[in-house]
Design a protein around this motif. Structure first.
Motif, PDB file in Angstrom:
ATOM      1  N   ARG A 278       0.827  -1.204   0.000  1.00  0.00           N
ATOM      2  CA  ARG A 278       0.000   0.000   0.000  1.00  0.00           C
ATOM      3  C   ARG A 278       0.866   1.261   0.000  1.00  0.00           C
ATOM      4  NH1 ARG A 278      -5.044  -1.546   4.100  1.00  0.00           N
ATOM      5  NH2 ARG A 278      -5.872  -3.240   2.776  1.00  0.00           N
ATOM      6  N   VAL A 279       2.022   1.175   0.653  1.00  0.00           N
ATOM      7  CA  VAL A 279       2.961   2.304   0.657  1.00  0.00           C
ATOM      8  C   VAL A 279       3.503   2.520  -0.755  1.00  0.00           C
ATOM      9  CG1 VAL A 279       5.133   3.194   1.566  1.00  0.00           C
ATOM     10  CG2 VAL A 279       3.581   1.911   3.065  1.00  0.00           C
ATOM     11  N   LEU A 280       3.902   1.427  -1.399  1.00  0.00           N
ATOM     12  CA  LEU A 280       4.414   1.538  -2.772  1.00  0.00           C
ATOM     13  C   LEU A 280       3.341   2.067  -3.706  1.00  0.00           C
ATOM     14  CD1 LEU A 280       7.242   0.634  -4.041  1.00  0.00           C
ATOM     15  CD2 LEU A 280       6.836   0.096  -1.646  1.00  0.00           C
ATOM     16  N   CYS A 281       2.117   1.602  -3.513  1.00  0.00           N
ATOM     17  CA  CYS A 281       1.005   2.070  -4.345  1.00  0.00           C
ATOM     18  C   CYS A 281       0.844   3.584  -4.223  1.00  0.00           C
ATOM     19  CB  CYS A 281      -0.270   1.360  -3.911  1.00  0.00           C
ATOM     20  SG  CYS A 281      -1.754   1.876  -4.809  1.00  0.00           S
ATOM     21  N   ALA A 282       0.874   4.090  -2.989  1.00  0.00           N
ATOM     22  CA  ALA A 282       0.718   5.531  -2.768  1.00  0.00           C
ATOM     23  C   ALA A 282       1.866   6.314  -3.391  1.00  0.00           C
ATOM     24  CB  ALA A 282       0.617   5.822  -1.277  1.00  0.00           C
ATOM     25  N   ILE A 283       3.079   5.798  -3.263  1.00  0.00           N
ATOM     26  CA  ILE A 283       4.222   6.458  -3.894  1.00  0.00           C
ATOM     27  C   ILE A 283       4.001   6.530  -5.402  1.00  0.00           C
ATOM     28  CG2 ILE A 283       6.697   6.279  -4.399  1.00  0.00           C
ATOM     29  CD1 ILE A 283       7.008   4.844  -1.681  1.00  0.00           C
ATOM     30  N   GLY A 284       3.466   5.453  -5.958  1.00  0.00           N
ATOM     31  CA  GLY A 284       3.279   5.370  -7.403  1.00  0.00           C
ATOM     32  C   GLY A 284       2.273   6.347  -7.955  1.00  0.00           C
ATOM     33  N   TYR A 285       1.231   6.667  -7.171  1.00  0.00           N
ATOM     34  CA  TYR A 285       0.239   7.630  -7.684  1.00  0.00           C
ATOM     35  C   TYR A 285       0.442   9.038  -7.132  1.00  0.00           C
ATOM     36  CZ  TYR A 285      -2.650   6.878  -3.389  1.00  0.00           C
ATOM     37  OH  TYR A 285      -3.117   6.799  -2.099  1.00  0.00           O
ATOM     38  N   SER A 286       1.554   9.261  -6.440  1.00  0.00           N
ATOM     39  CA  SER A 286       1.814  10.584  -5.862  1.00  0.00           C
ATOM     40  C   SER A 286       2.041  11.652  -6.928  1.00  0.00           C
ATOM     41  CB  SER A 286       3.045  10.526  -4.948  1.00  0.00           C
ATOM     42  OG  SER A 286       4.230  10.306  -5.704  1.00  0.00           O
ATOM     43  N   GLY A 287       2.404  11.229  -8.144  1.00  0.00           N
ATOM     44  CA  GLY A 287       2.678  12.184  -9.209  1.00  0.00           C
ATOM     45  C   GLY A 287       4.084  12.763  -9.153  1.00  0.00           C
TER      46      GLY A 287
END
Length: 407
Positions: free
Chosen positions: A321-330
């Motif tokens: 979930r942390v990686l996912c958030a990093i990925g959509y942070s822009g």
């Protein structure tokens, strides 16, 4: 830097007194303090920053007008009613300032006014008309904690701090209070903070210092992603510490900004930890970003992710979930270089390296994540940018609190 936290609050710096009382602002309230006043015995240099939400409390509009000259001598604030989206809101905010000024025998435009609470309900003036004169008799340097209580809404604890630093060989004190538990996604959350100092500093430099200190402290807090309509952070400086007045961005200015930033971080963490329904403080440290902007974007995105927040509530080391958030942070991030470690007083556990999962002991991870403060440490390994964001877990109680907040 030479600064140290001390026991104290908003009335600790030289020149400041305060009082708080139950005015019954919100229907049914007969015991909780909900009106506060803070006064300095001299006219202060002052500055403030506000919400960037297009919907603003009329109290903000009045305060903005009053602070155009960079001066203030008193703060009056209430909880229980936001005085926002009301046809008579501006007049009511102005009337509160008039009542405060008359009571304290100061100029109306030297009053900072703020409100917090339910949106869209007319603010009653009667509590101010009936209680401010009583509060004048109560004004004391010992009442700062009462002022912190008076601005609480769904907060479960008071937020306050005091610190000392040495500037020009003199002891300079900073004191402050804050409130905020939900609708916190600060970008200058509902968030109010009032800060005092006895530092001698010009209005222009005070405003500059405030803007700098906010960026790495209050603006790095997110509880639920909702930016409030009432966010106000105001500071008044009495100049009574006796240091040579700071009028340029010299070494004394840098010391003041560094100390002010740490003071704000203390209050910011208190806000995040007391998020509505929260059980733990979350800190997200991001290092090795290409730029500071990239680090800030990643940190705030991760700390604001509902999936990350719920995983932390369940003490589940769900690093994906942390990686996912990093990925959509822009932000400009090379995912193949990312390293993630969860840390707390229970230890630390590496869960991701080079953008991929690594083997770890789930029981050891649980020991780390059950603690009441958890740090999500993210290394991007792509530059020198660093940022730290503050948030909290997302629990069942958040829904309960906000499901019937108005009623």
């Amino acid at each position: 830097m030479d600064f140290r936290f001390i026991d104290g609050t908003i009335t600790t710096p030289q020149g400041f007194t305060g009082a708080a009382i139950c005015g019954g602002i919100k229907e049914g309230n007969t015991t909780k303090k909900d009106i506060m006043m803070v006064k300095c015995d001299t006219l202060c240099n002052a500055a403030a920053v506000y919400t960037k939400n297009l919907v603003k409390s009329d109290a903000i509009l009045v305060t903005q007008e009053h602070l155009k000259n960079g001066k203030a001598q008193a703060i009056v604030a209430n909880s229980g009613n936001a005085n926002t989206c009301n046809a008579d809101g501006y007049k009511k905010a102005s009337d509160v300032c008039k009542l405060c000024a008359s009571t304290l025998n100061i100029a109306e435009d030297d009053v900072i006014v703020a409100s917090t609470g339910v949106i869209g309900v007319p603010l009653p003036l009667e509590p101010f008309e009936q209680k401010l004169y009583l509060m004048k008799k109560m004004m004391s340097s010992e009442n700062g904690s009462d002022c912190a209580e008076a601005i609480m809404t769904t907060d479960t604890v008071k937020k306050e701090m005091a610190m000392e630093m040495t500037i020009d060989g003199k002891t300079v004190t900073v004191g402050g209070i804050a409130k905020g538990s939900g609708m916190i996604h600060i970008n200058m959350g509902t968030m109010l903070s009032f800060v005092t100092t006895d530092c001698a500093i010009s209005s222009k430099m005070l405003e500059e210092a405030l803007k700098e200190a906010v960026e790495d402290s209050y603006n790095m807090v997110s509880v639920d992603g909702d930016t409030s309509t009432n966010d106000t952070l105001a500071i008044m400086a009495s100049g009574k510490a006796g240091n040579k007045e700071i009028t340029t961005k010299n070494e004394d200015y840098k010391t003041f900004v560094a100390g002010l930033t740490e003071a704000f971080k203390s209050l910011a963490k208190q806000l995040a930890k007391d998020g509505e329904g929260a059980t733990k403080l979350l800190i997200c440290d991001v290092s090795g970003a290409k730029t500071k902007k990239d680090a800030v974007g990643v940190a705030k995105t991760v700390i604001g992710s509902s999936l990350v927040k719920t995983a932390m509530f369940g003490a589940d080391a769900n690093w994906g979930r942390v990686l996912c958030a990093i990925g959509y942070s822009g932000m400009d991030v090379d995912i193949s270089k990312v390293k993630v470690t969860f840390k707390s007083e229970g230890g630390e556990v590496l869960v991701c390296e080079n953008g991929a999962g690594v083997g770890f002991d789930e029981d050891e991870a649980k020991k780390v994540l059950v603690c009441d403060t958890v740090t999500i440490d993210i290394e991007l390994n792509d530059g020198e940018g660093f940022a730290e964001a503050y948030g909290c877990d997302l629990t069942y109680d958040y829904v309960k609190i906000n499901g019937d907040y108005r009623t």
